[in-house]
Write a protein that holds these residues in place. Sequence first.
Motif, PDB file in Angstrom:
ATOM      1  N   ASP A  82       0.879  -1.522  -0.059  1.00  0.00           N
ATOM      2  CA  ASP A  82       0.067   0.322   0.443  1.00  0.00           C
ATOM      3  C   ASP A  82       1.004   1.626  -0.178  1.00  0.00           C
ATOM      4  O   ASP A  82       0.758   1.946   0.637  1.00  0.00           O
ATOM      5  N   GLU A  83       2.153   1.200  -0.929  1.00  0.00           N
ATOM      6  CA  GLU A  83       2.971   2.402  -0.893  1.00  0.00           C
ATOM      7  C   GLU A  83       3.840   1.621  -2.258  1.00  0.00           C
ATOM      8  O   GLU A  83       3.976   1.115  -2.493  1.00  0.00           O
ATOM      9  N   ILE A  84       4.546   3.291  -2.613  1.00  0.00           N
ATOM     10  CA  ILE A  84       5.241   2.888  -3.887  1.00  0.00           C
ATOM     11  C   ILE A  84       6.900   3.837  -3.065  1.00  0.00           C
ATOM     12  O   ILE A  84       6.323   5.022  -2.154  1.00  0.00           O
ATOM     13  N   ARG A  85       7.978   3.106  -3.485  1.00  0.00           N
ATOM     14  CA  ARG A  85       9.021   3.570  -2.351  1.00  0.00           C
ATOM     15  C   ARG A  85       9.639   3.890  -3.402  1.00  0.00           C
ATOM     16  O   ARG A  85       9.953   3.884  -5.203  1.00  0.00           O
ATOM     17  N   ILE A  86      11.165   4.409  -2.983  1.00  0.00           N
ATOM     18  CA  ILE A  86      12.058   4.564  -4.014  1.00  0.00           C
ATOM     19  C   ILE A  86      13.068   4.363  -3.329  1.00  0.00           C
ATOM     20  O   ILE A  86      13.258   4.033  -2.904  1.00  0.00           O
ATOM     21  N   PHE A  87      13.721   3.177  -4.659  1.00  0.00           N
ATOM     22  CA  PHE A  87      14.744   2.071  -4.183  1.00  0.00           C
ATOM     23  C   PHE A  87      16.196   2.066  -3.466  1.00  0.00           C
ATOM     24  O   PHE A  87      16.744   1.927  -3.055  1.00  0.00           O
ATOM     25  N   GLU A  88      16.728   3.859  -4.263  1.00  0.00           N
ATOM     26  CA  GLU A  88      17.685   3.731  -3.658  1.00  0.00           C
ATOM     27  C   GLU A  88      17.943   4.797  -2.535  1.00  0.00           C
ATOM     28  O   GLU A  88      18.116   5.123  -1.677  1.00  0.00           O
ATOM     29  N   GLU A  89      16.141   5.192  -1.850  1.00  0.00           N
ATOM     30  CA  GLU A  89      15.951   5.701  -1.153  1.00  0.00           C
ATOM     31  C   GLU A  89      15.874   4.616   0.654  1.00  0.00           C
ATOM     32  O   GLU A  89      15.735   4.915   1.269  1.00  0.00           O
ATOM     33  N   LEU A 126       5.144  13.554  -6.875  1.00  0.00           N
ATOM     34  CA  LEU A 126       3.485  13.907  -7.576  1.00  0.00           C
ATOM     35  C   LEU A 126       3.753  13.519  -6.261  1.00  0.00           C
ATOM     36  O   LEU A 126       1.966  14.745  -6.147  1.00  0.00           O
ATOM     37  N   LEU A 127       2.776  12.068  -6.058  1.00  0.00           N
ATOM     38  CA  LEU A 127       2.390  11.408  -4.697  1.00  0.00           C
ATOM     39  C   LEU A 127       2.727  12.692  -3.157  1.00  0.00           C
ATOM     40  O   LEU A 127       1.428  12.813  -2.121  1.00  0.00           O
ATOM     41  N   GLU A 140       2.002   8.847   3.148  1.00  0.00           N
ATOM     42  CA  GLU A 140       1.620   7.761   3.367  1.00  0.00           C
ATOM     43  C   GLU A 140       1.669   6.966   2.365  1.00  0.00           C
ATOM     44  O   GLU A 140       1.878   5.415   2.331  1.00  0.00           O
ATOM     45  N   VAL A 141       1.050   6.895   0.976  1.00  0.00           N
ATOM     46  CA  VAL A 141       1.897   5.706   0.509  1.00  0.00           C
ATOM     47  C   VAL A 141       3.042   6.739  -0.730  1.00  0.00           C
ATOM     48  O   VAL A 141       3.505   5.226  -1.807  1.00  0.00           O
ATOM     49  N   ALA A 142       3.468   6.926  -0.514  1.00  0.00           N
ATOM     50  CA  ALA A 142       5.184   7.510  -0.571  1.00  0.00           C
ATOM     51  C   ALA A 142       5.471   7.921  -0.170  1.00  0.00           C
ATOM     52  O   ALA A 142       5.619   9.649   0.188  1.00  0.00           O
ATOM     53  N   PRO A 143       6.359   7.366   1.077  1.00  0.00           N
ATOM     54  CA  PRO A 143       6.568   8.149   3.107  1.00  0.00           C
ATOM     55  C   PRO A 143       8.671   8.646   2.141  1.00  0.00           C
ATOM     56  O   PRO A 143       8.930   8.644   3.509  1.00  0.00           O
ATOM     57  N   PRO A 148       2.387  21.039   8.728  1.00  0.00           N
ATOM     58  CA  PRO A 148       1.699  20.704  10.805  1.00  0.00           C
ATOM     59  C   PRO A 148       2.122  19.562  10.665  1.00  0.00           C
ATOM     60  O   PRO A 148       2.604  18.519  12.174  1.00  0.00           O
ATOM     61  N   GLU A 149       2.597  18.541   9.837  1.00  0.00           N
ATOM     62  CA  GLU A 149       2.773  17.218  10.038  1.00  0.00           C
ATOM     63  C   GLU A 149       4.257  16.776  10.762  1.00  0.00           C
ATOM     64  O   GLU A 149       4.598  15.354  10.775  1.00  0.00           O
TER      65      GLU A 149
END
Length: 116
Positions: free
Chosen positions: A50-57, A93-94, A101-104, A113-114
Amino acid sequence: MGILYETLVRLSPVHDAEILEGYRRYETALNTVLTPEQMAAYAAYIDTADEIRIFEEMTPAELASLPPEIPAVAAAVIADLDLSMENRRVVALLNQRGEHEVAPDLGPPSGTPETE
Protein backbone atom coordinates in the motif's frame (compact mmCIF):
# COMPACT_ATOMS: atom_id res chain seq x y z
CA MET A 1 -2.92 1.16 -19.44
CA GLY A 2 -1.47 -1.85 -17.73
CA ILE A 3 -1.39 -3.50 -14.35
CA LEU A 4 1.11 -1.13 -12.73
CA TYR A 5 -0.82 1.95 -13.84
CA GLU A 6 -4.06 0.50 -12.47
CA THR A 7 -2.34 -0.36 -9.18
CA LEU A 8 -0.99 3.17 -8.82
CA VAL A 9 -4.44 4.63 -9.56
CA ARG A 10 -5.89 2.49 -6.74
CA LEU A 11 -3.05 3.50 -4.40
CA SER A 12 -4.15 7.11 -4.06
CA PRO A 13 -7.41 9.00 -4.51
CA VAL A 14 -5.47 11.76 -6.30
CA HIS A 15 -6.13 11.45 -10.04
CA ASP A 16 -5.19 14.76 -11.65
CA ALA A 17 -3.73 14.82 -15.16
CA GLU A 18 -0.13 15.34 -14.03
CA ILE A 19 -0.06 12.40 -11.66
CA LEU A 20 -1.82 10.10 -14.13
CA GLU A 21 0.78 11.09 -16.72
CA GLY A 22 3.50 10.28 -14.18
CA TYR A 23 2.02 6.81 -13.66
CA ARG A 24 1.81 6.29 -17.41
CA ARG A 25 5.41 7.39 -17.96
CA TYR A 26 6.70 5.14 -15.16
CA GLU A 27 4.81 2.13 -16.46
CA THR A 28 5.96 2.78 -20.04
CA ALA A 29 9.58 3.05 -18.94
CA LEU A 30 9.35 -0.11 -16.85
CA ASN A 31 7.84 -2.03 -19.77
CA THR A 32 11.10 -1.52 -21.68
CA VAL A 33 13.15 -3.53 -19.15
CA LEU A 34 10.85 -5.71 -17.06
CA THR A 35 9.13 -8.90 -18.10
CA PRO A 36 5.34 -9.12 -17.79
CA GLU A 37 5.86 -11.39 -14.78
CA GLN A 38 8.10 -8.82 -13.11
CA MET A 39 5.56 -6.07 -13.82
CA ALA A 40 2.81 -8.17 -12.24
CA ALA A 41 4.99 -8.94 -9.21
CA TYR A 42 5.90 -5.27 -8.78
CA ALA A 43 2.26 -4.22 -9.03
CA ALA A 44 1.29 -6.91 -6.49
CA TYR A 45 4.06 -5.71 -4.16
CA ILE A 46 2.85 -2.09 -4.33
CA ASP A 47 -0.74 -3.23 -3.83
CA THR A 48 0.18 -5.36 -0.79
CA ALA A 49 2.52 -2.77 0.75
CA ASP A 50 0.00 0.00 0.00
CA GLU A 51 2.89 2.31 -0.88
CA ILE A 52 5.42 3.10 -3.58
CA ARG A 53 9.05 3.51 -2.57
CA ILE A 54 12.14 5.05 -4.11
CA PHE A 55 14.43 2.04 -4.25
CA GLU A 56 17.60 4.12 -3.81
CA GLU A 57 16.18 5.56 -0.58
CA MET A 58 15.59 2.14 0.97
CA THR A 59 18.02 0.90 3.60
CA PRO A 60 19.98 -2.32 3.00
CA ALA A 61 17.70 -4.04 5.54
CA GLU A 62 14.59 -2.84 3.70
CA LEU A 63 15.99 -4.05 0.37
CA ALA A 64 16.87 -7.41 1.93
CA SER A 65 13.31 -7.79 3.25
CA LEU A 66 11.67 -7.33 -0.16
CA PRO A 67 9.64 -10.26 -1.51
CA PRO A 68 11.82 -12.65 -3.56
CA GLU A 69 10.76 -11.36 -6.98
CA ILE A 70 11.22 -7.64 -6.19
CA PRO A 71 15.03 -7.28 -5.78
CA ALA A 72 15.45 -7.83 -9.54
CA VAL A 73 12.90 -5.05 -10.16
CA ALA A 74 14.71 -2.79 -7.70
CA ALA A 75 18.05 -3.52 -9.37
CA ALA A 76 16.62 -2.72 -12.81
CA VAL A 77 15.18 0.59 -11.59
CA ILE A 78 18.36 1.59 -9.77
CA ALA A 79 20.54 0.68 -12.77
CA ASP A 80 18.57 2.77 -15.27
CA LEU A 81 18.66 6.54 -14.78
CA ASP A 82 15.39 7.07 -16.68
CA LEU A 83 13.56 4.45 -14.59
CA SER A 84 14.99 5.87 -11.40
CA MET A 85 13.87 9.38 -12.32
CA GLU A 86 10.35 8.21 -13.22
CA ASN A 87 10.16 6.33 -9.91
CA ARG A 88 11.21 9.49 -8.05
CA ARG A 89 8.80 11.60 -10.09
CA VAL A 90 5.79 9.48 -9.10
CA VAL A 91 6.78 9.63 -5.42
CA ALA A 92 7.39 13.39 -5.63
CA LEU A 93 4.03 14.00 -7.30
CA LEU A 94 2.24 12.00 -4.62
CA ASN A 95 4.09 13.89 -1.90
CA GLN A 96 3.23 17.24 -3.47
CA ARG A 97 -0.41 16.27 -3.15
CA GLY A 98 -0.09 15.28 0.50
CA GLU A 99 -0.01 11.53 -0.08
CA HIS A 100 2.93 10.93 2.29
CA GLU A 101 1.62 7.62 3.63
CA VAL A 102 1.65 5.96 0.20
CA ALA A 103 4.92 7.63 -0.84
CA PRO A 104 6.92 7.77 2.41
CA ASP A 105 10.45 8.30 1.13
CA LEU A 106 10.26 12.05 0.66
CA GLY A 107 7.94 12.77 3.58
CA PRO A 108 6.06 15.99 4.14
CA PRO A 109 7.87 19.26 3.43
CA SER A 110 9.56 20.72 6.50
CA GLY A 111 7.51 23.35 8.24
CA THR A 112 4.19 21.64 7.52
CA PRO A 113 1.93 20.70 10.45
CA GLU A 114 2.79 17.02 9.89
CA THR A 115 6.47 17.64 10.70
CA GLU A 116 6.02 19.99 13.64
